[in-house]
Scaffold this motif. Structure first.
Motif, PDB file in Angstrom:
ATOM      1  N   ILE A  20       3.382  -0.620 -14.339  1.00 26.23           N
ATOM      2  CA  ILE A  20       2.421  -0.190 -15.368  1.00 26.23           C
ATOM      3  C   ILE A  20       3.234   0.442 -16.486  1.00 26.23           C
ATOM      4  CG2 ILE A  20       0.380   1.217 -15.851  1.00 26.23           C
ATOM      5  CD1 ILE A  20      -0.352   1.055 -12.918  1.00 26.23           C
ATOM      6  N   PHE A  77      -4.125   1.121 -13.943  1.00 24.19           N
ATOM      7  CA  PHE A  77      -4.013   1.531 -12.544  1.00 24.19           C
ATOM      8  C   PHE A  77      -5.220   1.026 -11.760  1.00 24.19           C
ATOM      9  CE2 PHE A  77      -5.135   4.478  -9.131  1.00 24.19           C
ATOM     10  CZ  PHE A  77      -4.005   4.379  -8.341  1.00 24.19           C
ATOM     11  N   VAL A 113       3.108   1.494  -7.457  1.00 22.81           N
ATOM     12  CA  VAL A 113       3.123   1.408  -8.917  1.00 22.81           C
ATOM     13  C   VAL A 113       4.426   2.027  -9.414  1.00 22.81           C
ATOM     14  CG1 VAL A 113       0.622   1.387  -9.180  1.00 22.81           C
ATOM     15  CG2 VAL A 113       1.825   3.561  -9.222  1.00 22.81           C
ATOM     16  N   LEU A 161      -0.632   8.844 -14.289  1.00 24.51           N
ATOM     17  CA  LEU A 161      -0.556   7.975 -13.119  1.00 24.51           C
ATOM     18  C   LEU A 161      -0.452   8.749 -11.816  1.00 24.51           C
ATOM     19  CD1 LEU A 161       1.712   5.052 -14.388  1.00 24.51           C
ATOM     20  CD2 LEU A 161      -0.728   4.965 -13.843  1.00 24.51           C
ATOM     21  N   ASN A 168      -3.854   9.800 -10.991  1.00 29.50           N
ATOM     22  CA  ASN A 168      -4.633   8.647 -10.540  1.00 29.50           C
ATOM     23  C   ASN A 168      -4.311   8.317  -9.085  1.00 29.50           C
ATOM     24  OD1 ASN A 168      -4.229   7.019 -13.754  1.00 29.50           O
ATOM     25  ND2 ASN A 168      -5.980   8.202 -13.025  1.00 29.50           N
ATOM     26  N   PHE A 225       3.715   5.971  -5.967  1.00 31.82           N
ATOM     27  CA  PHE A 225       4.159   5.947  -7.368  1.00 31.82           C
ATOM     28  C   PHE A 225       5.651   6.230  -7.421  1.00 31.82           C
ATOM     29  CE2 PHE A 225       4.018   8.550 -11.575  1.00 31.82           C
ATOM     30  CZ  PHE A 225       4.612   7.513 -12.265  1.00 31.82           C
TER      31      PHE A 225
END
Length: 403
Positions: A22, A76, A87, A99, A102, A117
């Motif tokens: 992302i 996301f 991600v 992020l 999220n 992440f």
């Protein structure tokens, strides 16, 4: 009989590990975002060349956040709908902050189907402070790590002096750099003769700022500035004839050396990696063979992050079944990757990587020229991770999954 056959056919297909990048793939940060994506692709290609994971090639999908946090949140949601397990993002602490939140909220709502992440570039200290969480891993430095390394190397080289000026962009990263310069003053043996925080990428003429620097008469100017804010600051300093050493974090961003010209000579940078600091030519040459160019800016340390993930995956066997992200995270936090500049490990308390910091100086005729010029970076010192790291922040209250 048909149903039994179909069920048997399904079991022959293993569950692939899915990675979503992302990243800022359009807008002002496109050049940086693309470098992160290049490095991730390079690392995943190596995983797949070695047989993939869980019986399938690792799948990578790119999601363009267009350089914005709200857009990153939208991407996301799209990524998790696509079944992404990990991600990855690097360009912008603001986006990294979005992020990680999220991911945290998603994992609370979906126990047993967690997403991880891997943060390649968001360096705001709050990400491993009050925003720290188990499924976030930071595979880059922070302001204290860069500043501590710069102070140590400049002092050892006799280039630090005893008067320091700090000029930074007025947002979380710039404030972190300013605070780190203040915190390092006792160890560095310098006085801070001036500090300023300015608007981000809005200043067209830094001459008034340089006039303030000149009146303070520092030996070294510390700045976390990037892009035009670094280039224009250095240019104004050169135009004013001010002889001062810059201690920077992003001087190696593509285009900076070419645009700054001779003004950049003698200035310093602290970074995760520099080709000249590598223990051998093996990695830079392999990267060039795969991509057409030597690793630049953020590519080196980002490729190492995926190599460390590969190492962690090598300790797991899901036998073709469901991907267990929690087990991947546990394996990753127990990994140690021997990079070309030294070992990289993960601190379990906050998932900040303990990593070497390379301090380099701009010189003429280096081994690896920058921006098609006759200038580039020469390694001054490689600060081992255990010397560059800082204590876990009191604000980090990481809740670990039941193991």
């Amino acid at each position: 009989m048909l149903g039994t056959f179909a069920l048997g056919a399904q079991t022959l297909h293993a569950e692939p590990l899915k990675i979503g990048i992302i990243e800022s793939l359009s807008g002002s940060q496109t050049s940086t975002g693309r470098l992160y994506a290049n490095a991730v692709k390079y690392g995943v290609d190596k995983i797949n060349a070695a047989g993939g994971f869980n019986g399938e090639p690792v799948q990578v999908t790119e999601y363009d956040n267009a350089g914005g946090a709200p857009e990153a949140a939208d991407k996301f949601r799209q990524a998790v709908a696509d079944g992404v397990d990990i991600v990855i993002q690097g360009a912008s602490s603001a986006i990294a902050g979005q992020l990680t939140e999220n991911v945290r909220k998603y994992n609370i709502r979906h126990p047993g189907k967690e997403v991880m992440f891997i943060n390649l570039g968001g360096e705001a200290t709050e990400l491993t402070g009050d925003k720290c969480q188990f499924y976030h891993f930071r595979f880059t430095t922070t302001a204290p790590m860069r500043v501590n390394a710069l102070v140590n190397a400049l002092k050892n080289a006799g280039d630090l002096g005893d008067k320091v000026y700090s000029i930074n962009q007025n947002y979380s990263w710039g404030k972190d750099v300013q605070a780190a310069v203040e915190a390092a003053a006792p160890a560095g043996g310098y006085d801070i003769v001036g500090e300023v925080l300015h608007d981000v990428n809005k200043i067209q003429d830094f001459a008034p700022f340089v006039a303030r620097i000149k009146s303070a008469n520092p030996d070294t100017v510390f700045t976390g500035n990037w892009s035009n804010d670094l280039l224009l600051l250095m240019k104004a300093t050169g135009d004013a004839g001010l002889k001062v050493t810059f201690a920077t974090a992003y001087l190696d961003q593509p285009g900076n050396i070419a645009n700054a010209g001779a003004t950049a000579l003698g200035h310093y940078i602290a970074n995760n990696y520099d080709n000249a600091a590598a223990s051998s030519d093996e990695f830079p040459e392999a990267y060039k063979a795969a991509t057409g160019h030597y690793p630049i800016f953020v590519e080196g340390h980002s490729a190492f992050a995926i190599a460390q993930l590969q190492q962690a995956l090598g300790t797991l066997d899901f036998k073709g079944g469901d991907i267990n992200v929690t087990k991947i995270a546990l394996a990753l936090e127990n990994s140690v990757y021997d990079s070309p500049v030294g070992p990289i490990s993960v601190r379990k308390e906050d998932h900040q990587t303990i990593r070497p910091v390379v301090v380099s100086k701009v010189v003429k005729n280096p081994k690896y020229p920058a921006d098609d010029t006759d200038m580039g970076f020469q390694t001054v010192e490689v600060i081992p991770g255990e010397k560059a790291i800082y204590p876990v922040q009191d604000s980090c209250k990481m809740q670990r999954p039941s193991e």
